[in-house]
Scaffold this active site. Structure first.
Site, PDB file in Angstrom:
ATOM      1  N   THR A  14       0.909  -1.025   0.084  1.00  0.00           N
ATOM      2  CA  THR A  14      -0.122   0.038   0.029  1.00  0.00           C
ATOM      3  C   THR A  14       0.826   1.063   0.103  1.00  0.00           C
ATOM      4  O   THR A  14       0.301   2.245  -0.548  1.00  0.00           O
ATOM      5  CB  THR A  14      -1.096  -0.010   1.384  1.00  0.00           C
ATOM      6  OG1 THR A  14      -1.624  -1.197   1.164  1.00  0.00           O
ATOM      7  CG2 THR A  14      -1.783   1.127   1.546  1.00  0.00           C
ATOM      8  N   SER A  59       1.292  -7.725  -1.320  1.00  0.00           N
ATOM      9  CA  SER A  59       1.935  -8.919  -0.823  1.00  0.00           C
ATOM     10  C   SER A  59       1.057  -9.867  -0.722  1.00  0.00           C
ATOM     11  O   SER A  59       1.547 -10.900   0.051  1.00  0.00           O
ATOM     12  CB  SER A  59       2.378  -8.288   0.769  1.00  0.00           C
ATOM     13  OG  SER A  59       1.586  -8.112   1.659  1.00  0.00           O
ATOM     14  N   SER A  60      -0.311  -9.789  -0.929  1.00  0.00           N
ATOM     15  CA  SER A  60      -0.984 -11.107  -1.041  1.00  0.00           C
ATOM     16  C   SER A  60      -0.509 -11.990  -2.125  1.00  0.00           C
ATOM     17  O   SER A  60      -0.882 -13.195  -1.911  1.00  0.00           O
ATOM     18  CB  SER A  60      -2.544 -10.526  -1.237  1.00  0.00           C
ATOM     19  OG  SER A  60      -2.732  -9.636  -0.181  1.00  0.00           O
ATOM     20  N   ASP A  91      -0.139  -6.861   4.466  1.00  0.00           N
ATOM     21  CA  ASP A  91      -0.801  -8.453   4.656  1.00  0.00           C
ATOM     22  C   ASP A  91       0.006  -9.678   4.970  1.00  0.00           C
ATOM     23  O   ASP A  91      -0.087 -10.257   6.041  1.00  0.00           O
ATOM     24  CB  ASP A  91      -1.686  -8.644   3.418  1.00  0.00           C
ATOM     25  CG  ASP A  91      -2.596  -7.777   3.133  1.00  0.00           C
ATOM     26  OD1 ASP A  91      -3.130  -7.010   4.186  1.00  0.00           O
ATOM     27  OD2 ASP A  91      -3.187  -7.574   2.101  1.00  0.00           O
ATOM     28  N   GLN A 278      -3.728 -21.342  19.134  1.00  0.00           N
ATOM     29  CA  GLN A 278      -4.779 -20.292  18.480  1.00  0.00           C
ATOM     30  C   GLN A 278      -4.839 -18.949  19.202  1.00  0.00           C
ATOM     31  O   GLN A 278      -5.055 -17.781  18.506  1.00  0.00           O
ATOM     32  CB  GLN A 278      -6.038 -20.731  18.452  1.00  0.00           C
ATOM     33  CG  GLN A 278      -6.370 -21.913  17.277  1.00  0.00           C
ATOM     34  CD  GLN A 278      -7.641 -22.661  17.576  1.00  0.00           C
ATOM     35  OE1 GLN A 278      -8.709 -21.876  17.912  1.00  0.00           O
ATOM     36  NE2 GLN A 278      -7.680 -23.815  17.042  1.00  0.00           N
TER      37      GLN A 278
HETATM   38  N1  ASP Z   1      -2.950  -5.513   0.431  1.00  0.00           N
HETATM   39  C1  ASP Z   1      -1.780  -4.568   0.653  1.00  0.00           C
HETATM   40  C2  ASP Z   1      -0.276  -5.484   0.696  1.00  0.00           C
HETATM   41  O1  ASP Z   1      -0.316  -6.328   1.497  1.00  0.00           O
HETATM   42  C3  ASP Z   1      -2.007  -4.260   2.118  1.00  0.00           C
HETATM   43  C4  ASP Z   1      -0.955  -3.105   2.805  1.00  0.00           C
HETATM   44  O2  ASP Z   1       0.248  -3.081   2.279  1.00  0.00           O
HETATM   45  O3  ASP Z   1      -1.183  -2.448   3.729  1.00  0.00           O
HETATM   46  O4  ASP Z   1       0.457  -5.323  -0.097  1.00  0.00           O
END
Ligand code: ASP
Length: 347
Positions: A14, A59-60, A91, A278
């Site tokens: 992000t 990063s997903s 993420d 958990q």
């Molecule tokens: N979806 C984004 C990522 O992990 C979320 C972030 O950077 O906060 O790349």
């Protein structure tokens, strides 16, 4: 190395994103935009270079190959810089920081992961503060030695040990927490380092990296009503070598034979089972309750107070590094990079 310098490695996330003009969704953008938005970084008394990965990602989309790429970049540039800042999506940042902590050996310089919840070009962005603090920490030295020679995550005015960290909030600027280990530093008017929590073990050997990862692992989270068929499907996954069993409380699991026979079956097939709680805070104590003592009987290893993110990376790392199951188990039960609060081996 003459004047101080830091290398920023930009992977995406992000922090550098912009809205896609067609869909309106956030997608990764280039590093120049970040640099332009935070011109004050030029005022630091040290030089800053940047390296943008060929493919910048949300990063997903992270794959373990990126961890090897990051290690290579760090090793290639190790002598030229005092420290490294890795800009990364939030993420999966805790996975990447955990992975690099296991892959890199004899680290004497800071590797600071950071990112943001709001893109750096937006008015209320948290990216500016995070980046500036990460750079300062990456360059910080006392008597020519790094103040934080660890893989860490800087986020929301705190610096955490990377392999102790979890993303806990998708909204707050305090997106990360390390429930079982104190922050390595807190950022206010001054940066207060928690020297007692930072690892200063002597490093007689040069930096190196072991970057192979064996991804033949699975996570099985227990819940009341879990079906034997589901457990069967997981433990019969072709090639499965390691299973992270997410148990209740201090490492407890059902005591009925249906469940225990499956654990026995998996263990007899040579699958290494790692008991991880958990709960976000606290530790697995196998044998404290009858409900965990039975797992011990089938050779389940204790994850103590490890995070799931660190457990995943530790399991992949050990399975790739050691062909002997006993050796993998020995290291799972020990702290190899400060990831659990138990006897330290070589950290
Ligand atoms: N979806 C984004 C990522 O992990 C979320 C972030 O950077 O906060 O790349």
């Amino acid at each position: 190395m003459a004047a101080k310098s830091v290398l920023i490695i930009y992977t995406g996330g992000t922090i550098g994103m912009v809205n896609d003009p067609e869909t309106g969704a956030l997608c990764p953008f280039n590093f120049e935009r970040i640099a332009k938005t935070v011109p004050e970084i030029k005022e630091f008394g040290f030089s800053i270079d940047s390296y943008t990965l060929p493919e910048i990602i949300d990063s997903s989309d992270l794959k373990p190959a990126l961890w090897a790429e990051l290690c290579e970049i760090i090793l290639e540039n190790y002598d030229k810089y005092n420290g490294f800042v890795i800009l990364h999506g939030t993420d999966t940042m805790a996975y990447s920081a955990s992975a690099l902590s296991f892959m890199l050996n004899n680290l004497t310089k800071p590797v600071v992961f950071t990112g943001s919840q709001l893109p750096i070009g937006t008015i209320r962005t948290d990216g500016r503060e995070n980046l500036v603090a990460a750079l300062e920490i990456a360059a910080a030295t006392i008597e020519d030695k790094a103040v934080v020679p660890e893989v860490s995550i800087l986020f929301g005015a705190k610096l955490f040990r990377g392999n102790r960290t979890t993303k806990i909030n998708a909204e707050s600027f305090n997106a990360f927490q390390a429930f079982n280990y104190p922050p390595l530093a807190e950022i206010g008017i001054h940066i207060h380092y928690n020297y007692g929590a930072i690892n200063y073990s002597p490093r007689p050997k040069p930096i190196s990296a072991f970057t192979e990862m064996d991804t033949n692992i699975a996570i099985l989270q227990l819940f009341p009503g879990i079906q034997t068929g589901l457990i069967d499907a997981v433990i019969n996954t072709p090639g499965l070598k390691g299973l992270i069993l997410e148990t209740y409380g201090s490492g407890n699991a059902p005591t009925d034979n249906c469940f225990l026979n499956k654990i026995k079956e998996a263990s007899e097939k040579g699958i290494i089972i790692y008991n991880v709680t958990q709960c976000q805070g606290g530790t697995v104590e196998m044998g404290r309750y009858e409900t965990s003592r039975k797992l011990l009987k089938y050779g389940v290893s204790s994850g103590y107070d490890i995070t799931t993110e660190a457990a995943v990376c530790k399991m992949m790392h050990l399975l790739a590094k050691y062909p002997s199951l006993n050796e993998v188990k020995k290291y799972l039960n020990s702290s190899i990079k400060g990831e659990i609060t138990v006897n330290h081996i070589g950290f």
